[in-house]
Design a protein around this motif. Structure first.
Motif, PDB file in Angstrom:
ATOM      1  N   ALA A   1       0.820  -1.202   0.000  1.00  0.00           N
ATOM      2  CA  ALA A   1       0.000   0.000   0.000  1.00  0.00           C
ATOM      3  C   ALA A   1       0.857   1.257   0.000  1.00  0.00           C
ATOM      4  O   ALA A   1       1.922   1.295   0.622  1.00  0.00           O
ATOM      5  N   ALA A   2       0.391   2.284  -0.693  1.00  0.00           N
ATOM      6  CA  ALA A   2       1.071   3.577  -0.712  1.00  0.00           C
ATOM      7  C   ALA A   2       0.912   4.223   0.661  1.00  0.00           C
ATOM      8  O   ALA A   2      -0.210   4.433   1.110  1.00  0.00           O
ATOM      9  N   PRO A   3       2.019   4.536   1.345  1.00  0.00           N
ATOM     10  CA  PRO A   3       1.921   5.047   2.712  1.00  0.00           C
ATOM     11  C   PRO A   3       1.449   6.497   2.828  1.00  0.00           C
ATOM     12  O   PRO A   3       0.839   6.857   3.832  1.00  0.00           O
ATOM     13  N   ALA A   4       1.716   7.331   1.825  1.00  0.00           N
ATOM     14  CA  ALA A   4       1.354   8.751   1.935  1.00  0.00           C
ATOM     15  C   ALA A   4       0.895   9.274   0.577  1.00  0.00           C
ATOM     16  O   ALA A   4       1.176   8.665  -0.467  1.00  0.00           O
ATOM     17  N   ALA A   5       0.208  10.409   0.591  1.00  0.00           N
ATOM     18  CA  ALA A   5      -0.259  11.037  -0.642  1.00  0.00           C
ATOM     19  C   ALA A   5       0.901  11.234  -1.609  1.00  0.00           C
ATOM     20  O   ALA A   5       1.987  11.653  -1.215  1.00  0.00           O
ATOM     21  N   GLY A   6       0.688  10.866  -2.862  1.00  0.00           N
ATOM     22  CA  GLY A   6       1.709  10.982  -3.893  1.00  0.00           C
ATOM     23  C   GLY A   6       2.539   9.724  -4.081  1.00  0.00           C
ATOM     24  O   GLY A   6       3.226   9.575  -5.082  1.00  0.00           O
ATOM     25  N   ASP A   7       2.478   8.798  -3.128  1.00  0.00           N
ATOM     26  CA  ASP A   7       3.216   7.537  -3.239  1.00  0.00           C
ATOM     27  C   ASP A   7       2.429   6.543  -4.096  1.00  0.00           C
ATOM     28  O   ASP A   7       1.206   6.598  -4.166  1.00  0.00           O
ATOM     29  N   THR A   8       3.151   5.608  -4.703  1.00  0.00           N
ATOM     30  CA  THR A   8       2.532   4.573  -5.532  1.00  0.00           C
ATOM     31  C   THR A   8       2.412   3.285  -4.737  1.00  0.00           C
ATOM     32  O   THR A   8       3.335   2.899  -4.023  1.00  0.00           O
ATOM     33  N   GLY A   9       1.257   2.627  -4.875  1.00  0.00           N
ATOM     34  CA  GLY A   9       1.025   1.350  -4.228  1.00  0.00           C
ATOM     35  C   GLY A   9       0.643   0.294  -5.241  1.00  0.00           C
ATOM     36  O   GLY A   9       0.212   0.615  -6.359  1.00  0.00           O
ATOM     37  N   ASN A  10       0.816  -0.956  -4.862  1.00  0.00           N
ATOM     38  CA  ASN A  10       0.458  -2.096  -5.716  1.00  0.00           C
ATOM     39  C   ASN A  10      -0.397  -3.065  -4.928  1.00  0.00           C
ATOM     40  O   ASN A  10      -0.050  -3.421  -3.803  1.00  0.00           O
ATOM     41  N   VAL A  11      -1.487  -3.500  -5.543  1.00  0.00           N
ATOM     42  CA  VAL A  11      -2.383  -4.460  -4.913  1.00  0.00           C
ATOM     43  C   VAL A  11      -2.470  -5.690  -5.816  1.00  0.00           C
ATOM     44  O   VAL A  11      -3.093  -5.641  -6.877  1.00  0.00           O
TER      45      VAL A  11
ATOM     46  N   THR B   1      -2.363  -7.134 -11.200  1.00  0.00           N
ATOM     47  CA  THR B   1      -1.944  -6.153 -10.205  1.00  0.00           C
ATOM     48  C   THR B   1      -2.598  -4.809 -10.472  1.00  0.00           C
ATOM     49  O   THR B   1      -2.619  -4.337 -11.617  1.00  0.00           O
ATOM     50  N   ILE B   2      -3.098  -4.211  -9.406  1.00  0.00           N
ATOM     51  CA  ILE B   2      -3.630  -2.854  -9.463  1.00  0.00           C
ATOM     52  C   ILE B   2      -2.508  -1.934  -8.975  1.00  0.00           C
ATOM     53  O   ILE B   2      -1.964  -2.140  -7.884  1.00  0.00           O
ATOM     54  N   THR B   3      -2.149  -0.952  -9.772  1.00  0.00           N
ATOM     55  CA  THR B   3      -1.159   0.048  -9.384  1.00  0.00           C
ATOM     56  C   THR B   3      -1.896   1.376  -9.262  1.00  0.00           C
ATOM     57  O   THR B   3      -2.665   1.743 -10.156  1.00  0.00           O
ATOM     58  N   TYR B   4      -1.662   2.087  -8.150  1.00  0.00           N
ATOM     59  CA  TYR B   4      -2.380   3.337  -7.923  1.00  0.00           C
ATOM     60  C   TYR B   4      -1.490   4.343  -7.208  1.00  0.00           C
ATOM     61  O   TYR B   4      -0.499   3.989  -6.581  1.00  0.00           O
ATOM     62  N   VAL B   5      -1.856   5.613  -7.328  1.00  0.00           N
ATOM     63  CA  VAL B   5      -1.199   6.679  -6.586  1.00  0.00           C
ATOM     64  C   VAL B   5      -2.160   7.115  -5.492  1.00  0.00           C
ATOM     65  O   VAL B   5      -3.337   7.372  -5.745  1.00  0.00           O
ATOM     66  N   ARG B   6      -1.632   7.160  -4.274  1.00  0.00           N
ATOM     67  CA  ARG B   6      -2.470   7.556  -3.138  1.00  0.00           C
ATOM     68  C   ARG B   6      -2.761   9.049  -3.226  1.00  0.00           C
ATOM     69  O   ARG B   6      -1.878   9.855  -3.502  1.00  0.00           O
ATOM     70  N   GLY B   7      -4.023   9.388  -2.969  1.00  0.00           N
ATOM     71  CA  GLY B   7      -4.449  10.782  -2.991  1.00  0.00           C
ATOM     72  C   GLY B   7      -4.492  11.387  -1.598  1.00  0.00           C
ATOM     73  O   GLY B   7      -4.396  10.676  -0.594  1.00  0.00           O
TER      74      GLY B   7
END
Length: 178
Positions: free
Chosen positions: A56-66, A118-124
């Protein structure tokens, strides 16, 4: 009289070729009705789905993968393309788009075989107008509308230009371990 057996053979071959649709899965009877039971597409109600554990992306602007793993619980079936993914927040929903540069392949899954995507996302930033505060993930398989729902616990998802235009993507299916 030789023309009759050849004509019958040609007619039988033509009928055999029209008994399958383009995917080779459905058959059509004499009345024009389609028999969906012959389809080889994997069905969401015949697979086990496990979402995560995520990076998981830990903070806003970081990228996470599920990562998401599917296990076929039924007879041999096929997957081609991308899963259908939709995130929901209250009464709002939006899709997660397929990776633009990905080239999906057709996978055949025997009973108990697994595939992943895999879902890749940027945390908002929570509360930002360009952020979608996702709460539920709905997953469907290609060619179907039935879904399985999962809790989205990876934080809000950043939008590119607006909340409905997610900065997120999904990879195509691949065999687990590939």
């Amino acid at each position: 009289m030789r023309a009759l057996p050849i004509a019958v053979t040609v007619l039988a071959a033509a009928l055999a070729l029209t008994s399958c649709d383009d995917s080779g899965g459905s058959k059509t009877d004499e009345a024009g009705k389609t028999d969906k039971s012959a389809s080889t597409d994997c069905r969401v109600d015949h697979v086990g789905i496990e979402v995560g554990p995520a990076n998981a992306a830990p903070a806003a602007g970081d990228t996470g993968n599920v990562p998401v793993t599917l296990t076929n619980r039924d007879s041999t079936c096929t997957l081609k393309g991308f899963p259908g993914l939709e995130v929901h927040a209250g009464g709002d929903s939006t899709d997660i788009a397929p990776e633009k540069s990905a080239n999906p392949v057709k996978l055949t899954l025997a009973k108990n075989d697994t595939a992943t995507f895999t879902i890749t996302y940027v945390r908002g930033e929570k509360g930002d107008a360009k952020t979608f505060d996702a709460q539920t993930l709905k997953i469907s398989l290609p060619g179907a509308t039935a879904t399985q729902d999962f809790k989205w616990s990876y934080g809000p998802v950043a939008g590119k230009n607006e909340a409905a235009d997610l900065n997120a993507s999904v990879s195509p299916f691949q065999h687990a371990g590939d």
